[in-house]
Structures are given as structure tokens and as C-alpha cells.
Design a protein around this motif. Structure first.
Motif, PDB file in Angstrom:
ATOM      1  N   UNK A 109      52.753  42.710  41.979  1.00 49.67           N
ATOM      2  CA  UNK A 109      53.676  42.643  41.718  1.00 49.67           C
ATOM      3  C   UNK A 109      55.022  43.218  42.117  1.00 49.67           C
ATOM      4  N   UNK A 110      54.522  43.638  43.736  1.00 54.52           N
ATOM      5  CA  UNK A 110      55.624  44.219  44.625  1.00 54.52           C
ATOM      6  C   UNK A 110      56.735  42.588  45.534  1.00 54.52           C
ATOM      7  N   UNK A 127      49.710  41.888  38.125  1.00 50.06           N
ATOM      8  CA  UNK A 127      48.821  42.016  38.718  1.00 50.06           C
ATOM      9  C   UNK A 127      48.125  42.847  36.967  1.00 50.06           C
ATOM     10  N   UNK A 184      41.520  43.863  48.184  1.00 47.41           N
ATOM     11  CA  UNK A 184      40.614  44.675  48.905  1.00 47.41           C
ATOM     12  C   UNK A 184      40.228  45.597  47.641  1.00 47.41           C
ATOM     13  N   UNK A 185      40.560  47.018  47.467  1.00 49.81           N
ATOM     14  CA  UNK A 185      39.879  47.851  46.997  1.00 49.81           C
ATOM     15  C   UNK A 185      40.154  48.271  46.131  1.00 49.81           C
ATOM     16  N   UNK A 186      41.469  48.793  45.644  1.00 41.27           N
ATOM     17  CA  UNK A 186      42.667  49.304  44.887  1.00 41.27           C
ATOM     18  C   UNK A 186      42.558  48.508  43.448  1.00 41.27           C
ATOM     19  N   UNK A 187      43.126  49.243  42.783  1.00 35.97           N
ATOM     20  CA  UNK A 187      42.522  48.978  41.190  1.00 35.97           C
ATOM     21  C   UNK A 187      43.513  48.231  40.408  1.00 35.97           C
ATOM     22  N   UNK A 188      44.379  47.548  41.417  1.00 30.00           N
ATOM     23  CA  UNK A 188      44.876  46.002  40.861  1.00 30.00           C
ATOM     24  C   UNK A 188      44.607  45.484  41.853  1.00 30.00           C
ATOM     25  N   UNK A 189      43.561  44.987  42.578  1.00 32.83           N
ATOM     26  CA  UNK A 189      42.636  44.166  42.936  1.00 32.83           C
ATOM     27  C   UNK A 189      41.775  42.931  42.235  1.00 32.83           C
ATOM     28  N   UNK A 216      49.023  41.188  52.893  1.00 34.04           N
ATOM     29  CA  UNK A 216      50.621  41.413  53.863  1.00 34.04           C
ATOM     30  C   UNK A 216      50.794  40.404  54.928  1.00 34.04           C
TER      31      UNK A 216
END
Lengths: 413, 413
Positions: free
Chosen positions: B195-196, B235, B261-266, B313
Motif C-alpha cells: 500500500x506504500x 495489501x 516477509x513475516x509482516x501481518x500484511x505479507x 525493497x
């Protein structure tokens, strides 16, 4: 049995390869510039410096998925913080942290005012919905990408002349650049001469050959992401003259193949001179491609048309494209420089030749050292070794070369 | 002040770069082949051997502008011959030479029956319209290109797997090849998550950043002469799932950026697994790009869809494209091989890192030796050093490197 070639390079007064390249660089007038959307500017050259209108990063942000924390000092294991919310990447937040507070945060998300460090989630125990504990020592300012740490507002992003590679396009995109001023790409016309060249399978007859030159040049430009117009012309003075005259009005560059030697049907040079082109050179002490011709025409509006006359043998066309056409096209885009020669170690002896040679070779790396060896079938009417070759190597004229000697070359793709 | 990065590469159990590349090579199923016109096959790989249907040269021909001669023995200076006609390149002739006779001939023209040698015009005195004199010693069989001396009928022109470079296209054209059987180029869809990431200037808001990833990937494919479809997705699990499901029906490869990755929105990995993709690897011991994900889906018709999940990234995307995407696309075209690493000499020390690193570097040749030095601003959210970089260099994990050590790398363009 192989044919024997007479020593037709013994002629005096020919210019060298370096002299020919220098004459191309000296005489080319850079083309006008144009503004393009960045996504249409791949493989062009910048005509202006580009400065950044923003900071990069644009704001201070988390480098990881974890927790933004406000702490007065370095954090000891088991320190606890009050969880006051969440900031997702790409979402704005009015949250502000006070000492002892934390927010859930994700990679790339803007850190809230008051953040002193970030704890990645692997070092955090979530105690309940409002409290977390840090499991390791944690310093201040960890895993934060600070605003402007890569680029600050007003900083130079790219020099004039910068080649817009994939990486350069990506880098300018990240800085929000939408348009760039670049040098115009030359308008190129290709003229294939030679009655022996069948322009299609229907055109095939006794004494004719399949054409390698038009497919070669078309593929070369396609590889560069450019289109060219290709014309076939009969070996008569009138036909050649009418075509060159027409093209010289509308194009920056006319590339010709064949018709530049001393035969009775070699009309490119006399016709060009007759049309007002000024000869910049004719005949280079090189193999293949000795009778190469380069001329310029200054039009009434002071713009110019350049004619690069490549000999008709396909190996001469191949070398001509890699070495001379590429140099001319770069120079017209403001980049006056020789090809980007590598240096390499020759793995075998080579006999003397009175002309500088461009040999199709195979190159490979050995502990950082680039080693090259020559392939068979180097004659100017042969191309089959291009299946194996990955470079063109310059072999100086006038002396035998021994194994281990350093030579220059270009990678080919 | 630069931010401090926590040592997030210390994790155990990650696979190495070579293991990841091997898994890609092991698991990719080559695509079907297709027949293309040669002029549409640039940069593809041959799916079949190509044999020549003709001799090259197609007929014995003059290598120069001069005179085809019939002489019983070696020719002494001042020998005279009777001129019986002319043969222009590309024109057929019924002329036959008898001893003592000559015909005017041009480069590439078919030599007449009876020719024993060719005298280039620089060694010929034209006495009158019917007689010439040779001014130098002249051997038999000089300046003749003999039929089939390069390639004979039935000979192998190109191996299966041959890369169709500009030179290969030219070489096959010369042999009259019109169509080639090549491996199909993979159909690729690109999914940009996060979303960024502002997908346009209108989409820009607080907390968002300009997108480098879509322009990077588009330029990368454009450079390869290919088009890709690019999709931006929000996301949310539903949006990601709907898009991946749709694309997995119709595409050979789905390239994603971010969300692995391991984020909640991955959501990329859980969604792919949920849709029936089999994970081939997740997380590589590398920097940048640790959370890279690779999975395959076998469809009911036994064809497959591959999902390569690149971290978000931009430096990870750049490295991912150069190293992994290129390897995957080649393997799908039948070429199961690692990238074509160079070896080079490191010009300075480098500190230890627990992960293998791909550093953007500058390389130049010094007496045949390729020397590389690292550029600043190597962090995974930074791209600006791609203005200067001309290679990516692999730095092994786990040990400091000293000046002079040999490293592997890839040229970037």
C-alpha cells in the motif's frame, strides 16, 4: 582447399582504426534534445543534469516489521512498553509516541513522532493486546531509515550524459522523476546494395546469394530497441543516386552496405560526393572492412546527414556495426567516446598481418583474468563462427603476436 | 547519521544462493517450442539443431574486383590474356574460359568454368578492349572463394540451445534459413504489492513512496525485447488472492514484489500456498532479498505456473531480476544453467557478513585483469549507485574478504 588471399592490405596511406574513430568523433554534431516520459527513455542519454525534488527516503521509516519504540536510553532485555496502535506501510498516522510507548509498525511505514528506535518482531514478546516486552539489548536508532539519508532535496541525481540503463530508470523513478531531457535518437536509413544479394526468396536466381546484411542490421537495431528502414537498391548509378538523395533530406544517418570499393559498379562514394557529401575518410587499414567510407552532408538548415559506407562482405558489416556504427550513434547522442574496450590475454600466437584485424574470438575468465582465443573461419565472407564468438578482438597491424600478449576487444551479444 | 541495522541475517536454516538457483533449475519444466520466422527470433533459444540445405559459399566466386583467368601454370609478370567478357556480381553467365583467356569479374561474382585463378585489378594492365597483362607473379587459386569452403550441404549450422544473437541471426540468414524452431518465451505477469507504493502521481499521499519496482521490471523486460503486464494490488488477502488465482490460470510466471516477509500484511506466500502452489523455497541467506519465495503450481493439464516472490525493497527486486528471474526465464526456455558469472579481483577489503551479499560495484580492466570496487549506498532501499555501477558482485558469507581476493559477478547494463 582454402583459397589464398593476395596481400591487398599492403597499400600505403590508409588511415588506422583509431584515426577513423577519431574522425567520426571529431565530425559528429550532437543532435537536438527532447523531453520524454521516463518510461520511454530506456537506453537514451541524459541531455541535462537531474536534481532531486524530494528526500530519499521521503520520510523516516521502519526498515523491518516490528515495533517503533520511544525509550529514554538503551533498552535492556525484558523492558516492557505500552502498545498504543499500529501503522501499516502506506498509511498515514497521527500517532505520537511518549516514553514507554510502542506502536506496531511494518517495513516502509512512516515512524511516528517520538520514535527513538525500532525493535524487529523477532525480538519482541507480545504480552497482551496492550503490552510488549523486548527480549534482547536494543540500541537507539536501530532499523530506522532516516529521511534524506540516501538523497536530499536539491542533490544531483544524474549527470548530463548519464546512460539510462534499467538501474538508472529505476533509480530516477524512485526519486519521483516523471520526465527527462534526452538526446534524440538518430533517424537511420539502411541501404543494401549489390545485385548479388537476393532481397527475398522469390528474387533468388543463379549468381545470387542469400542476404545476411539486412537481417544483421535489423537485428542489431532491434537489440538496441530501435527500428530502422531498410532499402535494397540495384547496382546502377541512377538508382543509387535517387535513393541517397531522398534519404539525405530526411535522415540523420545513412548506413550503406557494399558499393564502396574500386569496382566499376561501386557507386556509393561517387554518388555521395556528387550529391555534395564531404568525404571524411575512405579506406581504413583494417581487416575486414578496408574500403569503409564516411562522409557528411551539411543541409541548408545547417543540420547534417552522415553516410557510413560499410563494405558488402557480411563480416565487414558485422564489425562495422559493432565498432563504427555504435560509435557514430553514441556521438550523435552527445557521447564522444571510443567503444568501451576490454583488455584481455591472448592464449596463443598470431601471425603478422599488414592490417589491423578484428577477430571473432571466445573469451572466458580465469581467476579474474580475461583470456581470449581465436575461432576458425575468420574470412570476410564467413559468419558461422558468430555462433561461438562472444567478443571481437583488435589485433594490431605489422607484428606477430605471442601467447600472453595483452589485446583489446569488445564483448558482443 | 546512518541507521544501524540489526543482524537479521543470523537466522539458521536458510538456503544459500547456489541452492536457490539449483532449486529453480531442478524444478523448471521447459516450455513448448514454436516455429518463428528467423527475423522474429532474436534473443530466443533454438529448440532443434539447424542443418544447412546449401553450400556456403553457394558457388565459387571472386573475392576481389579483378579478372578471372585460365592459365596452365603459375603466371609470370607481363603474361598476357585475351579478355572475352565481363561477369557482374549477382548476374549469371554462360561464359567458359579456355587457356589464355580472362574475364572481367567483381567481388562475389560467380567465377566462370575454367577459371584457375583471379588477378585483382591492382595487378592488371588493360592493354586494350580485348587484352590484359598481369604485372606480378600470380599463383593458381588466388582470391577465389571456393564453393562450400565455409559450410557444406547437410552440415550442422547451429546446435539445439543456440542463443539467437545478432550474429547468429545473420549467420543463419546467410545460409538461407527462413524459419526456426525455438522455445516459447514465458508469459510473465508482474504483481506489485504494498500500500506504500504510489501507482501514479495522483495516488500520492502521506506515507506513500514513489514506485521504483514497476518501472524497474518494465525496463528490464523492455531491454530483453519483451513486454509484461504489470498489476498493482492492495495489501488485503482477498485482493491478492483473486489476482494470483486469475494470473495462475493464464501465465507461465508470476513475478511479485513485496509481501513475502513475516509482516501481518505479507499475503503472497499464504495465498499462494492456499491456491495450491507448492513451496520450493522461502528465504535465502542473501542480502538484499532474504525473504525471497519460489513456488510452483501444477495445473490440471500438467503445465505449470511458477511464482517468484521478490521482496519489496527495490535493491532486492533489482538483484532478484538480474540473478533469479533471468535464470528462471532461461530455464523455461530449455537452458538450465547458472548466470554467466565473471571472476574478478577485489580491490579492497570487505567486512564479514553472515549472509552472502550482492554488491553493486564498478568494474574495469587492467592488463586483462578485471578489477572491482564497491560503491557506497548499498542498503536494500537505495538504488542511486546504479548510476555508476556496471556489475553485481557476489560476496561470500561468513568471512571478511581481503584485497586481491577473487570474487564472482555479473555485468549489468
Amino acid at each position: 582447399m582454402n583459397s589464398i588471399m593476395s596481400g591487398c592490405g599492403a597499400e600505403h596511406g590508409l588511415i588506422t582504426v583509431d584515426q577513423a574513430l577519431d574522425l567520426i568523433l571529431q565530425h559528429t554534431q550532437g543532435l537536438a534534445t527532447e523531453s520524454l516520459e521516463l518510461n520511454g527513455a530506456l537506453n537514451r542519454y541524459l541531455a541535462q543534469e537531474v536534481y532531486s525534488a524530494i528526500n530519499l527516503p521521503l520520510f523516516s521509516q521502519s526498515a523491518v516489521d516490528g515495533y517503533a519504540i520511544c525509550a529514554q536510553s538503551a533498552i535492556e532485555p525484558h523492558s516492557e512498553f505500552k502498545l498504543i496502535g499500529e501503522i501499516q506501510a502506506g498509511h498515514s498516522s497521527e500517532l505520537q509516541l511518549k516514553a514507554g510507548q510502542a506502536v506496531r509498525i511494518f517495513t516502509g511505514a512512516k515512524i511516528p513522532f517520538g520514535t527513538t528506535t525500532v525493535a524487529r518482531q523477532e525480538m519482541v514478546n507480545v504480552l497482551d493486546s496492550t503490552r510488549i516486552a523486548i527480549t534482547e539489548h536494543l540500541h537507539a536508532n536501530v532499523d530506522i531509515r532516516n529521511v534524506g539519508e540516501e538523497i536530499s532535496v536539491g542533490q544531483l541525481l544524474a549527470h548530463k550524459g548519464q546512460f539510462l540503463s534499467v538501474g538508472a530508470i529505476a533509480s530516477l523513478s524512485m526519486a519521483g522523476i516523471q520526465n527527462v531531457e534526452v538526446f534524440r535518437y538518430p533517424q537511420v536509413a539502411v541501404v543494401i546494395t549489390g545485385d548479388e544479394v537476393a532481397s527475398s526468396i522469390e528474387d533468388f536466381a543463379a549468381g545470387k546469394i542469400f542476404d545476411a546484411n539486412a537481417p544483421l542490421i535489423q537485428a542489431w537495431f532491434q537489440n538496441a530497441g530501435q527500428q530502422v528502414e531498410v532499402f535494397h537498391v540495384a547496382d546502377t548509378e541512377d538508382a543509387v543516386k535517387a535513393l541517397i538523395q531522398e534519404l539525405s533530406d530526411s535522415h540523420d544517418v545513412i548506413l550503406t552496405t557494399g558499393g564502396v570499393s574500386v569496382g566499376d559498379y561501386d557507386f556509393i562514394r561517387p554518388v555521395a560526393l556528387d550529391l555534395g557529401f564531404e568525404q571524411l575518410f575512405w579506406k581504413v587499414k583494417q581487416k575486414p572492412g578496408k574500403p569503409m567510407f564516411f562522409a557528411e552532408l551539411t543541409r541548408p538548415d545547417r543540420t547534417r546527414c552522415y553516410l557510413l559506407g560499410l563494405p558488402g562482405n557480411p563480416a565487414a558489416v558485422y564489425v562495422g556495426m559493432q565498432i563504427y556504427t555504435s560509435t557514430l550513434l553514441r556521438a550523435l547522442q552527445g557521447q564522444k567516446q571510443q567503444p568501451d574496450w576490454f583488455s584481455a590475454v591472448l592464449t596463443h600466437e598470431l601471425k603478422m598481418d599488414s592490417r589491423e584485424r578484428f577477430l571473432r574470438m571466445s573469451a572466458s575468465f580465469d581467476q579474474g583474468l580475461l583470456k581470449v582465443w581465436s575461432l576458425s573461419k575468420q574470412q570476410s565472407h564467413m559468419l558461422s563462427n558468430l555462433m561461438q564468438a562472444n567478443c571481437l578482438v583488435r589485433i594490431p597491424a605489422g607484428a606477430a603476436l605471442s601467447k600472453g600478449q595483452i589485446v583489446q576487444g569488445l564483448f558482443i551479444h
